[in-house]
Structure formats: C-alpha cells, structure tokens
Design a protein around this motif. Structure first.
Motif, mmCIF file in Angstrom:
data_model
loop_
_atom_site.group_PDB
_atom_site.id
_atom_site.type_symbol
_atom_site.label_atom_id
_atom_site.label_comp_id
_atom_site.label_asym_id
_atom_site.label_seq_id
_atom_site.Cartn_x
_atom_site.Cartn_y
_atom_site.Cartn_z
ATOM 1 N N ASP A 58 -4.564 0.481 7.325
ATOM 2 C CA ASP A 58 -5.211 1.656 7.147
ATOM 3 C C ASP A 58 -5.551 1.792 5.447
ATOM 4 O O ASP A 58 -6.432 2.160 5.007
ATOM 5 C CB ASP A 58 -4.197 3.098 7.166
ATOM 6 C CG ASP A 58 -4.179 3.335 8.878
ATOM 7 O OD1 ASP A 58 -5.091 2.894 9.565
ATOM 8 O OD2 ASP A 58 -3.318 4.236 9.071
ATOM 9 N N GLN A 59 -4.594 1.378 4.662
ATOM 10 C CA GLN A 59 -4.780 1.281 3.198
ATOM 11 C C GLN A 59 -5.956 0.210 3.033
ATOM 12 O O GLN A 59 -6.857 0.261 2.034
ATOM 13 C CB GLN A 59 -3.481 0.992 2.557
ATOM 14 C CG GLN A 59 -2.547 1.902 2.651
ATOM 15 C CD GLN A 59 -1.238 1.452 1.992
ATOM 16 O OE1 GLN A 59 -1.040 0.283 1.729
ATOM 17 N NE2 GLN A 59 -0.452 2.317 1.632
ATOM 18 N N GLN A 70 -9.382 1.929 3.932
ATOM 19 C CA GLN A 70 -9.576 2.790 2.980
ATOM 20 C C GLN A 70 -10.139 2.335 1.646
ATOM 21 O O GLN A 70 -11.200 2.818 1.012
ATOM 22 C CB GLN A 70 -8.332 3.740 2.350
ATOM 23 C CG GLN A 70 -7.952 4.791 3.515
ATOM 24 C CD GLN A 70 -6.392 5.257 3.310
ATOM 25 O OE1 GLN A 70 -6.218 5.271 1.934
ATOM 26 N NE2 GLN A 70 -6.126 6.246 4.116
ATOM 27 N N ARG A 71 -9.771 1.080 1.169
ATOM 28 C CA ARG A 71 -10.067 0.497 -0.065
ATOM 29 C C ARG A 71 -11.489 0.028 0.178
ATOM 30 O O ARG A 71 -12.532 0.130 -0.613
ATOM 31 C CB ARG A 71 -9.252 -0.770 -0.323
ATOM 32 C CG ARG A 71 -7.889 -0.334 -1.005
ATOM 33 C CD ARG A 71 -6.861 -1.444 -0.998
ATOM 34 N NE ARG A 71 -7.457 -2.596 -1.817
ATOM 35 C CZ ARG A 71 -6.727 -3.614 -1.774
ATOM 36 N NH1 ARG A 71 -5.781 -3.973 -0.972
ATOM 37 N NH2 ARG A 71 -7.381 -4.817 -2.525
ATOM 38 N N ASN A 114 -13.593 1.126 2.477
ATOM 39 C CA ASN A 114 -14.646 2.468 2.715
ATOM 40 C C ASN A 114 -15.072 3.003 1.319
ATOM 41 O O ASN A 114 -15.873 3.593 0.984
ATOM 42 C CB ASN A 114 -14.009 3.436 3.358
ATOM 43 C CG ASN A 114 -13.861 3.046 4.851
ATOM 44 O OD1 ASN A 114 -14.753 2.169 5.314
ATOM 45 N ND2 ASN A 114 -13.077 3.934 5.744
ATOM 46 N N LYS A 115 -14.088 2.763 0.413
ATOM 47 C CA LYS A 115 -14.357 3.330 -0.938
ATOM 48 C C LYS A 115 -15.321 2.235 -1.821
ATOM 49 O O LYS A 115 -15.730 2.292 -2.835
ATOM 50 C CB LYS A 115 -13.210 3.437 -1.974
ATOM 51 C CG LYS A 115 -12.350 4.425 -1.462
ATOM 52 C CD LYS A 115 -11.180 4.701 -2.052
ATOM 53 C CE LYS A 115 -10.302 5.820 -1.756
ATOM 54 N NZ LYS A 115 -9.063 6.094 -2.176
ATOM 55 N N ILE A 146 -12.723 3.414 12.010
ATOM 56 C CA ILE A 146 -12.257 3.903 10.824
ATOM 57 C C ILE A 146 -12.919 3.233 9.744
ATOM 58 O O ILE A 146 -13.246 3.971 8.773
ATOM 59 C CB ILE A 146 -10.737 3.715 10.268
ATOM 60 C CG1 ILE A 146 -9.790 4.700 11.347
ATOM 61 C CG2 ILE A 146 -10.423 4.281 8.950
ATOM 62 C CD1 ILE A 146 -8.353 4.164 11.591
ATOM 63 N N TRP A 147 -13.458 1.964 9.802
ATOM 64 C CA TRP A 147 -14.244 1.394 8.890
ATOM 65 C C TRP A 147 -15.697 1.913 8.899
ATOM 66 O O TRP A 147 -16.407 1.770 9.692
ATOM 67 C CB TRP A 147 -14.171 -0.162 9.191
ATOM 68 C CG TRP A 147 -14.795 -1.002 8.147
ATOM 69 C CD1 TRP A 147 -14.852 -0.673 6.593
ATOM 70 C CD2 TRP A 147 -15.392 -2.290 8.243
ATOM 71 N NE1 TRP A 147 -15.425 -1.622 6.235
ATOM 72 C CE2 TRP A 147 -15.723 -2.814 7.276
ATOM 73 C CE3 TRP A 147 -15.921 -2.970 9.422
ATOM 74 C CZ2 TRP A 147 -16.520 -3.867 6.811
ATOM 75 C CZ3 TRP A 147 -16.302 -4.286 9.083
ATOM 76 C CH2 TRP A 147 -16.763 -4.870 7.769
#
Length: 140
Positions: free
Chosen positions: A30-31, A34-35, A37-38, A137-138
């Motif tokens: 998940d982390q 998130q990275r 996605n940013k 999620i991606w």
C-alpha cells in the motif's frame, strides 16, 4: 527517490486491491502504491524488489526462485510490446495514466498474462481485470 519494481510486479499492480500474503506485505505494498500515485518514478530491477521486502527473511521465500525470474522475463517482453519500449534492468520509468490504462486493457484481454501462469493470485486478478480493474489502487 525511486521505487524498485521487478517486471512481473508491474502486472500485479494493475489489479492490486490491497490483498496479499501477510499484513506486513499489504502495508508495504500500500505504501509503495501511494508513492507511485504521488508521481514517484520506479526503477526496474532483476530479482527481489521493494514489494518483496517483507517476505525476504522468510524461509523458502519464492522471490529468489528461477520460476519468478522467468515470470519477470515474460512480463518484461510483453509489457515492452505494449509500451513500445524495451524494459531493461535499472531503467527509470514513470508511467502515465494512459500507459497504465493501455496495460490494464492488454492485461484484461490476455495479451500480457504469460508472466501470471501458475500464480496463486491468477483467478483474483482475472476477476478484477474483467471488471475494468475497478477498485485497483494504482492510479498514476
């Protein structure tokens, strides 16, 4: 910084919904998502990557197996064809939304699934892909 990713994990990321081998594995994954996605870039690696990290200390960890390296080779070839670029080790890559959508379409129609053969997550990923990767999620 960059996130290290092995080629077959690019396929896994297309349908990742937050499920995995262990809670630590999922938290780490998940982390990483998130990275990405940013907007953080990824670096293609041969062998274990950042996603593998929580599993590497386990006895019999499959991340070093020849079968996984073969998955990476097959995935790299097929993904390269979709992206119209050769994927090579240590290559920095920042995938756009349109590239990820193209990969998801190719994944859903089976064009880039050779690296998934024999994977325990195959049925789950196929089900997600058949629903246009809804909930994945991606989202770069």
């Amino acid at each position: 910084m960059t996130v290290s990713i092995r080629p077959h994990h690019l396929l896994c990321m297309l349908t990742y919904l937050g499920r995995g081998y262990t809670p630590d594995f999922v938290k780490n994954y998940d982390q990483i998502i998130q990275r990405l996605n940013k907007g953080e870039a990824l670096s293609l690696v041969t062998g274990p990557d950042d996603i593998c990290a929580p599993m590497l200390a386990e006895a019999g960890c499959h991340c070093h197996n020849d079968s996984v390296r073969v998955r990476d080779e097959m995935a790299a070839r097929q993904i390269s064809a979709v992206l119209k670029t050769s994927l090579v080790a240590n290559m920095a890559l920042r995938l756009t939304t349109s590239q990820v959508l193209a990969l998801r379409a190719a994944f859903a129609n089976g064009a880039i699934r050779a690296g998934c053969e024999g994977c325990e997550w195959h049925e789950l990923c196929s089900n997600i892909a058949s629903k246009n990767s809804g909930g994945a999620i991606w989202r770069p």
